[in-house]
Design an enzyme around this catalytic site. Sequence first.
Site, PDB file in Angstrom:
ATOM      1  N   ASP A 193     -46.448  41.913   0.848  1.00 65.78           N
ATOM      2  CA  ASP A 193     -45.653  43.120   0.569  1.00 65.78           C
ATOM      3  C   ASP A 193     -46.518  44.239  -0.011  1.00 65.78           C
ATOM      4  OD1 ASP A 193     -46.033  41.578  -1.695  1.00 65.78           O
ATOM      5  OD2 ASP A 193     -44.077  41.998  -2.574  1.00 65.78           O
ATOM      6  N   THR A 221     -47.744  35.925   3.719  1.00 71.70           N
ATOM      7  CA  THR A 221     -47.530  35.384   2.377  1.00 71.70           C
ATOM      8  C   THR A 221     -46.941  33.994   2.502  1.00 71.70           C
ATOM      9  OG1 THR A 221     -46.286  35.494   0.312  1.00 71.70           O
ATOM     10  CG2 THR A 221     -45.281  36.581   2.199  1.00 71.70           C
ATOM     11  N   ASP A 223     -45.370  32.675   0.194  1.00 73.53           N
ATOM     12  CA  ASP A 223     -44.105  32.705  -0.568  1.00 73.53           C
ATOM     13  C   ASP A 223     -42.907  32.982   0.338  1.00 73.53           C
ATOM     14  OD1 ASP A 223     -45.611  32.271  -2.751  1.00 73.53           O
ATOM     15  OD2 ASP A 223     -45.264  34.202  -3.719  1.00 73.53           O
ATOM     16  N   TYR A 376     -53.037  25.733  -5.500  1.00 69.65           N
ATOM     17  CA  TYR A 376     -53.950  26.358  -4.537  1.00 69.65           C
ATOM     18  C   TYR A 376     -54.245  25.461  -3.349  1.00 69.65           C
ATOM     19  CZ  TYR A 376     -54.349  30.031  -7.921  1.00 69.65           C
ATOM     20  OH  TYR A 376     -54.038  31.064  -8.762  1.00 69.65           O
TER      21      TYR A 376
END
Length: 485
Positions: A193, A221, A223, A376
Amino acid sequence: MATKTGQQDKMMKVEKGEYGYVLEDVPHLTDYIPDLPTFPNPLRFNPAYSVVKQYFVDVDDTVPQKVVVHKNSSRGIHFRRAGPRQKVYFDSDEVHACIVTCGGLCPGLNTVIREIVCALYNMYGVTKVLGIDGGYRGFYSKNTIPLTPKIVNDIHKRGGTIIGTSRGGHDTAKIVDSIQDREINQVYIIGGDGTQRGAAVIYEEIRRRGLKVAVAGIPKTIDNDIPVIDKSFGFDTAVEEAQRAINAAHVEAESTENGIGVVKLMGRYSGFIAMYATLASRDVDLCLIPESPFYLDGEGGLFEYVEKRLKEDGHMVIVIAEGAGQELLSKSTVHEKDASGNKLLKDVGLWISHRIKDHFANHKMAITLKYIDPTYMIRAIPSNASDNVYCTLLAQSCVHGAMAGYTGYTSGLVNGRQTYIPFNRITEMQNKVVITDRMWARLLSSTNQPSFLGPKDAVEVKNEPAPSSQLLESENCNCEDKAAK
Ligand SMILES: Nc1ncnc2c1ncn2[C@@H]1O[C@H](COP(=O)(O)OP(=O)(O)O)[C@@H](O)[C@H]1O
Ligand SMILES: O=P(O)(O)OC[C@H]1O[C@](O)(COP(=O)(O)O)[C@@H](O)[C@@H]1O
Ligand SMILES: [Mg+2]
């Protein structure tokens, strides 16, 4: 959150048709440079593609944002369909493209880079492609990396991004100066974003200067919090990799008496990874996400539920998204920020592990808790097979758009179709798990966890206007309201 700039508002291209049809179109170079010459698409002569019936996309093809409709529904918002056009606005020899990756890592970045390079070379005969080293700031502070099909041949098998990435350091004027100085005329920007917001202002500045430069974004992303699109690349890979941590937590938990496995997963503002990893696993007893507040003590609280689970099953697995429960960790509304202005989070996994241990120690109940933090590890890996195919289609669509003269767009999958979406639609809001949606209900029913909502809260949440979410059933999408306006 930043929203549309005044410039973007002015430049929005909206076309209306019959029965409530709305096309939220993307800009074209000819919007501000009239009389640009066109060239026949070189794909006409490509042996692989020339046999395809109707290979070129019709100029009028658009894709609806909402596919669940009623008899009398208006046709609603549409986006321009991605794909190769009969005519292109760049001669192959004239193209000088660059690729930049920004923000956090995500599985599939290298695949997207590879496929942009290969599409430019193999489909369009372009031979000048540069990688910008280390994110946006690489435009003005670092060297570039020449990219050829040979150099990128094997990179999809590696995690990370071969051209590097960074947060912060977005100086629009300097970036556009560098684009101008290097005589770059196609800019491919891969990022989330924040990156797409940066791309939008780069596009505005390029347009202000009247340059023949196409600016194209590819949303990234893990997410999965980018709105409009079905899902972001790398998300499936991350959910799959998260299973390994959840399995380990489950094995540890069920091997001891009153064993608890806690797994922290990424998800700064949205809990998609945690939700999908939980649904996929079936070993998880409690999933905590930023969108669903919870509390620890008292009736209906987390401690009560953990005790119940241990008494019934002798073990349990908790999955917690990194952004969950942050308000419980710190009452302060002042947050540390990273270089891009994103909120820096406290370690909620460690915090909850300590709180659970303290609670049971105080109640003289022996438990064994293992905390696993694979944060990660789920993003620093190569993309899986299905993400690889997805990345390929995204990259090729993006290249077709730039060659056809479109600019100021993000390529994205909408209802299973590749589209060009204006930047402002990607940056104006964030995708979130809708806790009044069926998907979250499925999760609650699969884990048997409490909703942490009293009857009063439940009514309030149900009455709240639902944010749009492409992963969820479309009745909770607010797109129709926008179309009606
Ligand atoms: N509002 C904004 N305007 C211009 N550039 C931005 C904006 N927000 C973020 N950026 C730039 O985009 C890049 C990546 O942003 P970041 O938030 O770290 O990652 P992501 O794009 O994955 O969300 C950074 O270089 C940052 O400076
Ligand atoms: O440590 P970093 O690199 O800042 O990354 C952490 C953040 O990156 C993410 O994976 C994704 O963030 P972006 O999409 O903004 O890159 C978040 O879930 C996480 O909070
Ligand atoms: Mg972001």
